[in-house]
Motif scaffolding. Structure first.
Motif, mmCIF file in Angstrom:
data_model
loop_
_atom_site.group_PDB
_atom_site.id
_atom_site.type_symbol
_atom_site.label_atom_id
_atom_site.label_comp_id
_atom_site.label_asym_id
_atom_site.label_seq_id
_atom_site.Cartn_x
_atom_site.Cartn_y
_atom_site.Cartn_z
ATOM 1 N N THR A 54 -9.408 4.377 14.227
ATOM 2 C CA THR A 54 -8.421 4.880 13.277
ATOM 3 C C THR A 54 -8.832 6.270 12.805
ATOM 4 O O THR A 54 -9.957 6.446 12.327
ATOM 5 C CB THR A 54 -8.315 3.947 12.060
ATOM 6 N N LEU B 47 -9.444 9.195 10.390
ATOM 7 C CA LEU B 47 -9.673 9.198 8.943
ATOM 8 C C LEU B 47 -10.083 10.587 8.498
ATOM 9 O O LEU B 47 -11.083 11.135 8.962
ATOM 10 C CB LEU B 47 -10.765 8.186 8.574
ATOM 11 N N ILE C 160 -4.417 1.784 13.693
ATOM 12 C CA ILE C 160 -4.112 1.856 12.267
ATOM 13 C C ILE C 160 -4.843 0.713 11.584
ATOM 14 O O ILE C 160 -4.700 -0.453 11.968
ATOM 15 C CB ILE C 160 -2.598 1.746 12.002
ATOM 16 N N ASN C 161 -5.653 1.039 10.592
ATOM 17 C CA ASN C 161 -6.400 0.026 9.835
ATOM 18 C C ASN C 161 -7.310 -0.820 10.724
ATOM 19 O O ASN C 161 -7.487 -2.018 10.478
ATOM 20 C CB ASN C 161 -5.437 -0.885 9.063
ATOM 21 N N THR C 162 -7.868 -0.209 11.776
ATOM 22 C CA THR C 162 -8.827 -0.919 12.607
ATOM 23 C C THR C 162 -10.208 -0.857 11.940
ATOM 24 O O THR C 162 -10.450 -0.007 11.082
ATOM 25 C CB THR C 162 -8.903 -0.294 14.010
ATOM 26 N N PRO C 163 -11.128 -1.752 12.326
ATOM 27 C CA PRO C 163 -12.443 -1.748 11.672
ATOM 28 C C PRO C 163 -13.231 -0.458 11.884
ATOM 29 O O PRO C 163 -14.071 -0.104 11.058
ATOM 30 C CB PRO C 163 -13.158 -2.930 12.333
ATOM 31 N N VAL D 12 -13.565 3.767 12.777
ATOM 32 C CA VAL D 12 -12.833 5.004 12.493
ATOM 33 C C VAL D 12 -13.499 6.208 13.155
ATOM 34 O O VAL D 12 -14.708 6.211 13.399
ATOM 35 C CB VAL D 12 -12.750 5.262 10.964
ATOM 36 N N THR E 210 -15.406 -0.501 7.462
ATOM 37 C CA THR E 210 -15.527 -1.597 6.492
ATOM 38 C C THR E 210 -16.879 -1.578 5.798
ATOM 39 O O THR E 210 -16.975 -1.716 4.580
ATOM 40 C CB THR E 210 -15.323 -2.954 7.194
ATOM 41 N N GLU F 117 -2.260 -13.320 10.787
ATOM 42 C CA GLU F 117 -3.572 -12.778 10.422
ATOM 43 C C GLU F 117 -4.613 -13.105 11.487
ATOM 44 O O GLU F 117 -5.484 -12.279 11.803
ATOM 45 C CB GLU F 117 -4.004 -13.332 9.057
ATOM 46 N N GLU G 163 -4.107 -10.831 14.430
ATOM 47 C CA GLU G 163 -4.484 -9.463 14.074
ATOM 48 C C GLU G 163 -5.990 -9.238 14.221
ATOM 49 O O GLU G 163 -6.417 -8.270 14.841
ATOM 50 C CB GLU G 163 -4.058 -9.167 12.634
ATOM 51 N N HIS H 201 -8.530 -7.035 17.756
ATOM 52 C CA HIS H 201 -9.489 -5.932 17.706
ATOM 53 C C HIS H 201 -10.664 -6.122 18.660
ATOM 54 O O HIS H 201 -11.414 -5.177 18.913
ATOM 55 C CB HIS H 201 -10.024 -5.758 16.276
#
Length: 212
Positions: A19, A21, A54-57, A59, A93, A167, A170, A174
């Motif tokens: 992702t 950032l 998008i919003n992956t663990p 970046v 994270t 969830e 999702e 990953h």
């Protein structure tokens, strides 16, 4: 929701995702500059064989600061900015950095912001240093999933039991194909998808019978 499941399953063979950032500068960051940087980060990710997410663990983050500003007399006046830019790949994270690379870039423009944008656009999408950055980070990410995939799948199983199918899919999506646990994760994703279809069909049948 069915469309979301189908999209995740169709992309199940996607490569490792990063992702973009943008952490900004010491003087703040305009939306225009942020958009330019995010687009450049996506280009870097793509040029080095990975996918933007998008919003992956994990970046690809950048931070930059103005280290020098010159004004060339006009008309019109020109701004010359020197930026110190740092690229880093890590776990968003846990805030763990896997690899980083710092360099300088210069840009010229009629305004300070345009000069900054010109400097940021001059960032190469691929060179030896950036390729090394991504390769080192990719190895660390694969190692992370080798160690943590069993826990992720256990969590997914728990979510499936609670009927939190979306969830579960999702977090399973990953786990990349480069990981030895990928096939097991893909199988579990398919099972979650099937359970969701069966449950939806059962609910639809009950509603139909009620109407009849």
């Amino acid at each position: 929701m069915l469309f979301l499941f189908a999209s995740l399953l169709m992309g199940v063979r996607a490569q490792i995702q990063l992702t973009p950032l943008v952490t900004g500068t010491s003087n703040g960051l305009s939306d225009n500059v942020k958009e330019v940087v995010e687009n450049r980060l996506r280009s870097i990710i793509s040029a080095n064989g990975l996918n933007s997410g998008i919003n992956t663990p994990f970046v690809l983050a950048t931070k930059f600061n103005v280290v020098n500003t010159e004004i060339i007399a006009g008309p019109p006046s020109k701004f010359v900015l020197s930026l110190e830019i740092t690229l880093a790949v890590g776990n968003g994270t846990s805030n763990q950095c896997f690899s980083s690379y710092t360099f300088e870039a210069k840009g010229v423009g009629n305004t300070e912001q345009r000069a900054m944008i010109a400097a940021l656009k001059s960032m190469k999408t691929k060179n030896a240093a950036i390729s090394k950055l991504v390769t080192e980070a990719t190895d660390r990410i694969i190692q992370y999933y080798e160690e943590n995939a069993p826990k992720i799948m256990a969590t997914a199983n728990s979510l499936i039991t609670k009927k939190s199918y979306e969830e579960a899919v999702e977090i399973l999506s990953h786990i990349p194909q480069e990981c030895s646990h990928f096939e097991a994760a893909a199988s579990l994703m398919t099972a979650a998808y099937q359970k969701h279809i069966d449950e939806t069909a059962e609910q639809t049948l009950i509603q139909a019978k009620s109407i009849w």
